[in-house]
Enzyme design. Structure first.
Site, PDB file in Angstrom:
ATOM      1  CD  GLU A 509      -3.299   0.434   1.953  1.00 15.63           C
ATOM      2  OE1 GLU A 509      -4.294   1.160   1.986  1.00 15.63           O
ATOM      3  OE2 GLU A 509      -3.205  -0.615   2.627  1.00 15.63           O
ATOM      4  CD  GLU A 780      -4.820  -0.573   9.011  1.00 15.28           C
ATOM      5  OE1 GLU A 780      -5.412  -0.167   7.988  1.00 15.28           O
ATOM      6  OE2 GLU A 780      -4.085  -1.588   9.018  1.00 15.28           O
TER       7      GLU A 780
END
Length: 931
Positions: A509, A780
Site C-alpha cells: 500500500e 492501525e
C-alpha cells in the site's frame, strides 16, 4: 643631608604631567570599556537570528522569483516586540551599501514571509540577504549575519539538457540502468551546480563520490502534472582536469507495482534521466555538461528493485570505478535521446528523505521454526546495512516483519502481497557492504538467510529513513505510559513521512491516504516543521482532484476515479486551514482556494436540499465493533450522518478562508448554505430532544465539534456522549474520524476528567492498550494484537499507522495548553491554558514556532501548582492560570503585579486570565490535589 630643593622642584612638573596623562588614559580606557559593555548590552537586548528563505535555511534551487524572508528576534528582556525592520539583498556575502535591493526602514512587526521586491533574479545565481530590526524598547539590532539562497532554473529555456534513456531494450527483469559521461574542466572552478531529475528514482555520483545525501529522489508527485528536480552544489566534487558523472536509475514510484492487482507503470514504462551541470570558473567563464545522446549506458549490480518487493544486488556484476574518469566504457551503449516534456518541471522546496537514527540489534535469536531473526527493538522504516565476508556467489536474503507471531515465529502475513525482501550476492573479495537504493521496508524484526558464518549484530545496522523535517515539538509527563505513547506517535510520523504522508510503510500500500493525513495534520505540525512537506503534497491534491471536484482517496492518485469519501476528500479544506493556523501563511489559502471551493461544490452537487446522503464513504473507519453483534454493542455511526457533518465543516472552513482572503461574496453565499446544511442535519439525524439517530460517541463528537446542534442542545449532547463512554466502561469506541476530536469535545464541554480517563485507560480499546502490549509505533487498529497475542485480520492490520496518534494534538493543546490564537495565527498571539489531570503530577511541552521557542510545563507538588512558561520575542500571550483569584498567584516568587510585562485581564471558571509579553515566567499558586 636632605636632597637639594632645586632637584625636587625640577622633577615635580614632569611627574605631574605624567600622572595627568596616566589618569587621562585610564579614564579613556574605562570609558571605552563602559561603551563596549553598553554596546554589548544593547546587542544582547535584541538580535536577529534564524534567517530563512521560503522557510529554508540557505536553500539552493528556488524557482520563486519573489522569495520570502523570515527571521527571529532574540532578547534577554521581557515584552519585546519588533516595531520596524530593514532588509538588504546583494550578490556578495559582504553586501556593499544597499546591495541590489533594500526595503528601507519599514514600520512593521512582521518578521515572517516578507517578499523580495527588487529587480529580476537570474537563474543559477546566489543571493545574500541580511536584516536589522528596531524594537519597542528603543533598541536597534546590529545587521544579522548574511543568509543566502540560490535560484534554480527560472525559465524553461534555461534547460539545455535532454531526456535520455538506456540504449538497450528493457525486456525481462527491469534491471537498474547506469549512465555515465566524462568531461574536462580546464580551469579553476568557482561554483558547480547540478540540476537532476528522473522518471523513476536516481542516485548520482561525480568522480566516484555521491551527489548529496538525499534518498528516493526526485520524490513522489503527480508526475504527469508536476515533476520535481533537485539542485546540488557540487563545487567540491568537480576537479580541474578530467571528470566523470555517473547516474543509476530505479523504478521508484514512477513504474513500480503500486496499489493492488499487480498494478504497475502508473506514469510510464520507461526510466529516464535529465541532468544539467553548470560550471562557473574563477575567470567568469561558464561550461555546461548536459544529458544527451553522447552519454553511455549499461547495467550494474542492481538487478531488481521494487518499492513493495525489495531489491536484489549482485556484487559480482558491479562495474568498479564506473563513475570515475578513465573507466573503460568501450562496451557501453550510447544513450537514447527522448523528447519527453519539460513543461512539468519544478524546483523542490520540501525537505528530502535522508538517513537518520541507526540501530543495532538488541538480540539475535532462533525461532521455533529454526530461523535466524534480529530484533531492533523499534518498529522503524528504512533498511539494514549489511557487512559480510564470503565466497563469490554466496547469497544473503533479509526479510522484514513488524511483529512476531504468538508462538515466536516470523510473521509477514499482514504484508499481504509485499515481499519486502532484499537479496545480496557476494563478490567474494573480503568484507563487503550492502544496502538498498530504491526501496525501503517497515520493520522491527529481520529474518536472515544465507549469511556466511556466525551472525554478528555489529554487521547489521538498521537505518531510519524519513523526510528531513526539522523537529519542532516535544512532550513529556509524569506517566511513563504516556511518554511511550508520545514516542510511538513520533515514530509513526517518522515512518510514514517519506516524501508523502503514507498510511503505512510496510505492506502493498504505502499510499498517500487523504483521510489519515488530515486527521493527523495538527499533531504532525507540532512535532515537525511540516509546512513545505504539506505545501508540496497539497499542490498534488489540487492537481489530482477529479473534474467533478471530488478528491481521490490517495494522493498522488494511483487508484483511478475513486474519490469523494467524507472525511477523506475533506483534506482539501481541512489541511489548508490548519496550515494557516499553524504557520500564519495566507499563501496556502490563496493557492488551495479553488480546490477547496471545488470540493464543497462537489458535495453540493451530490445533495438534495443540502442533504448529502448518497455516494460511497469509508465512514468512521475501524471503529470499535463486536463480532456476531446481537445487542447493538458495535459503535456503528451512519455514514451519511458523518458525511453531513463534514459537508458542514468544509463549508465553514471555506467561509473562514474566504474571510481571510477578503472574498465577501463567497462569505455571504456559503454562510447561507451552511445554515441550510445544518438544518438538514437536524431534521434528518437528531430527535427533538437532541439525541442523534446513531447514538454513538462519534455521532455526538462530530455534531458537537462542528456545531451541528443549536446552542441550547449542545450541553445535553455532551452529557449523552459521556453517558455513552461510561456505558463502555470508560472506553472509547471511535474510529478514524471520531477519535481526533473526542477529547477536545469533552474538554470544551467541561468533561476534561473524562478525557483524562480515556487517555489513561489501559485496556482495549484505548491509546495505552497497544503501549501495554509492547507497541513502539501507533497501530492501525485498536486491537491489532489481541490480549492473547493473536492478531486481527491480516488483510488490514498495520502496526505503523499514525491516524490514532491524533490524540497528541489534545495532549499538546489542551493537557499542556499550548495553542495559537485565531486572531494571531502562526503563534503571533499565543494561548497558554493547561488542564491539570488528577493522576498526572507534571506535564510539559515545547514548540519551536517560527518566532522562536514556546513552552509550557506544569507540576503539582507540596500543595502547589507550578507553571513555567516561555513566550518568544515578537509575540504576545494570553495565559490562563488555574486559580480562583489573582491574589493566589506568585510570579517568580513575588506577588502578581500588573505592568507592562503582565496584566490581569479577568477570570473565568477555574482560571485567572493574564496578558503577557515575551519572556520567561514562573507562576505558582495553591493547589488542591483532590480537584
Amino acid at each position: 643631608m636632605g636632597r637639594p630643593k632645586t632637584a625636587t622642584c625640577a622633577l615635580a612638573p614632569s611627574l605631574i604631567h605624567h600622572s595627568i596623562r596616566l589618569l587621562t588614559m585610564k579614564r579613556l580606557l574605562l570609558l571605552s570599556a563602559a561603551m563596549e559593555i553598553s554596546m554589548s548590552m544593547a546587542v544582547a537586548q535584541v538580535q536577529v537570528q534564524q534567517l530563512t528563505t521560503e522557510n529554508l535555511t540557505n536553500p539552493i534551487g528556488l524557482d520563486n522569483t519573489q522569495p520570502r524572508f523570515s527571521w527571529q528576534l532574540q532578547s534577554n528582556k521581557r515584552n519585546v516586540l519588533q516595531t520596524a525592520y530593514e532588509i538588504k539583498v546583494g550578490t556578495d556575502a559582504k553586501i556593499k551599501g544597499n546591495g541590489i535591493w533594500t526595503s528601507g526602514k519599514v514600520s512593521s512587526d512582521q518578521s515572517l514571509l516578507i517578499p523580495y521586491n527588487g529587480s529580476s533574479l537570474t537563474s543559477g545565481k546566489r543571493y545574500y540577504w541580511q536584516v536589522r530590526v528596531w524594537d519597542n524598547q528603543g533598541n536597534t539590532s546590529p545587521w544579522s549575519t548574511p543568509a543566502y539562497w540560490q535560484t534554480a532554473l527560472l525559465q524553461p529555456t534555461d534547460w539545455k539538457a535532454s531526456w535520455i534513456t538506456q540504449g538497450f531494450d528493457d525486456n525481462g527483469p527491469r534491471v537498474s540502468p547506469l549512465f555515465r559521461k566524462e568531461f574536462t574542466s580546464g580551469k579553476k572552478v568557482s561554483r558547480a551546480t547540478a540540476y537532476i531529475t528522473a522518471h523513476g528514482m536516481y542516485e548520482a555520483q561525480i568522480n566516484g563520490k555521491r551527489v548529496g545525501d538525499a534518498y528516493l529522489t526526485p520524490g513522489w508527485t503527480s508526475y504527469n502534472k508536476r515533476l520535481q528536480y533537485q539542485v546540488y552544489d557540487v563545487t567540491g566534487l568537480v576537479q580541474q582536469g578530467n571528470n566523470a558523472i555517473g547516474v543509476t536509475l530505479g523504478n521508484g514510484w514512477y513504474r513500480s507495482y503500486l496499489a493492488w492487482s499487480n498494478s504497475k507503470d502508473h506514469y510510464g514504462t520507461d526510466v529516464a534521466l535529465l541532468l544539467q551541470l553548470d560550471i562557473t570558473y574563477t575567470d567568469g567563464t561558464t561550461q555546461s555538461v548536459v544529458s544527451d545522446e553522447s552519454w553511455k549506458s549499461s547495467t550494474g549490480s542492481i538487478r531488481y528493485s521494487e518499492v513493495y518487493h525489495g531489491e536484489t544486488v549482485d556484487a559480482r556484476l558491479d562495474k568498479k570505478g564506473w563513475s570515475t574518469a578513465g573507466f573503460n566504457d568501450r562496451d557501453w551503449i550510447p544513450a537514447r535521446k527522448e523528447n519527453y516534456t519539460k513543461s512539468t518541471l519544478l524546483a523542490t522546496y520540501n525537505e528530502p528523505v535522508k538517513k537518520h537514527e541507526t540501530f543495532k540489534p538488541l538480540r539475535v535469536f532462533k525461532t521455533p521454526q529454526g530461523e535466524q531473526v534480529l530484533d531492533y527493538g523499534q518498529n522503524l522504516v528504512g533498511w539494514v546495512v549489511v557487512k559480510a565476508s564470503g565466497k563469490s556467489g554466496d547469497s544473503i536474503t533479509l526479510s522484514h516483519a513488524e511483529v512476531m507471531e504468538k508462538n515466536g515465529n516470523f510473521y509477514t502475513e499482514n504484508l499481504r502481497a509485499a515481499k519486502a525482501e532484499n537479496t545480496y550476492v557476494l563478490k567474494g573479495e573480503g568484507e563487503e557492504t550492502f544496502e538498498p537504493h530504491f526501496t525501503w521496508q517497515g520493520f522491527r524484526y529481520v529474518r536472515v538467510k544465507g549469511y556466511p558464518g556466525t551472525i554478528n549484530p555489529d554487521n547489521f545496522t538498521a537505518v531510519a529513513l524519513y523526510s528531513d523535517m526539522k523537529p519542532t515539538g516535544t512532550f513529556t509527563s509524569s506517566n511513563p505510559l504516556l511518554n511511550q505513547l508520545q514516542h510511538n506517535i513520533e515514530w509513526g510520523l517518522k515512518g510514514n513521512f517519506l516524501d508523502v504522508p503514507t498510511d503505512c510503510p510496510q505492506r502493498d500500500e504505502r499510499l498517500g491516504w487523504t483521510g489519515d493525513a488530515q486527521v493527523f495534520f495538527r499533531t504532525a505540525s507540532f512535532l515537525r516543521g511540516v509546512g513545505n512537506f504539506f505545501d508540496k503534497w497539497m499542490k498534488d491534491v489540487a492537481a489530482d482532484q477529479l473534474p467533478t471536484g471530488a478528491v481521490p482517496h490517495v494522493i498522488p492518485n494511483v487508484l483511478g476515479k475513486q474519490g469523494g469519501s467524507a472525511g477523506w476528500s475533506d483534506v482539501a479544506t481541512i489541511i489548508p486551514w490548519e496550515m494557516y493556523l499553524a504557520y500564519g501563511d495566507k499563501k496556502i489559502l490563496e493557492q488551495q482556494y479553488p480546490s477547496m471551493k471545488a470540493w464543497v461544490g462537489y458535495m453540493s452537487s451530490q445533495s438534495t436540499e443540502q442533504l448529502w446522503n448518497k455516494g460511497g464513504h469509508f465512514g468512521d473507519w475501524l471503529f470499535y465493533s463486536v463480532n456476531d453483534d446481537r445487542d447493538g454493542h458495535s459503535a456503528i455511526t451512519n455514514k451519511y450522518l458523518i458525511a453531513q457533518c463534514f459537508y458542514a465543516y468544509s463549508t465553514q472552513l471555506l467561509i473562514n478562508a474566504a474571510t481571510v482572503l477578503g472574498n465577501t461574496q463567497d462569505v455571504a453565499t456559503y454562510t447561507t448554505q451552511l445554515n441550510n446544511i445544518k438544518e438538514a442535519f437536524r431534521k434528518e439525524y437528531t430527535t427533538p430532544n437532541g439525541a442523534t439517530t446513531s447514538n454513538t460517541q462519534t455521532s455526538y463528537v462530530l455534531a458537537l465539534q462542528f456545531d451541528m446542534l443549536p446552542e441550547a442542545q449542545r450541553q445535553q449532547a455532551a452529557d449523552r456522549l459521556v453517558k455513552n463512554i461510561k456505558q463502555y466502561g470508560n472506553h472509547l469506541t471511535t474510529g478514524f474520524l471520531g477519535t481526533p476530536y473526542l477529547c477536545h469535545v469533552l474538554s470544551r464541554f467541561g468533561y476534561t476528567d473524562i478525557a483524562y480517563s480515556l487517555l489513561l485507560q489501559e485496556t482495549y480499546p484505548s491509546w495505552l492498550y497497544p503501549v501495554k502490549m509492547g507497541a513502539t509505533t501507533i497501530w492501525e487498529r485498536w486491537d491489532g494484537m489481541k490480549p492473547d497475542s493473536t492478531f486481527q485480520t491480516p488483510s488490514m492490520n498495520s502496526f505503523n499507522h499514525y491516524a490514532y496518534g491524533a490524540i497528541g494534538d489534545w495532549m499538546y493543546r489542551v493537557m499542556v495548553g499550548i495553542d495559537t490564537d485565531d486572531d494571531g495565527v502562526g503563534y503571533k498571539k499565543i494561548t497558554i491554558k493547561p488542564h491539570i489531570g488528577q493522576k498526572i503530577t507534571n506535564a510539559g511541552a515545547a514548540y519551536d514556532t517560527r518566532y522562536g521557542k514556546l513552552s509550557s510545563a506544569w507540576k503539582v507538588e507540596n500543595g502547589k501548582l507550578l507553571l513555567d512558561v516561555e513566550i518568544p520575542a515578537n509575540t504576545t500571550a494570553t495565559i490562563y492560570i488555574p486559580a480562583n483569584n489573582a491574589g493566589d498567584i506568585l510570579e517568580s516568587d513575588r506577588p502578581l503585579v500588573s505592568g507592562n510585562e503582565l496584566q490581569v485581564a479577568g477570570t473565568e471558571p477555574g482560571y485567572v486570565k493574564l496578558k503577557a509579553g515575551s519572556g520567561i515566567y514562573r507562576f505558582s499558586t495553591k493547589w488542591d490535589s483532590k480537584k
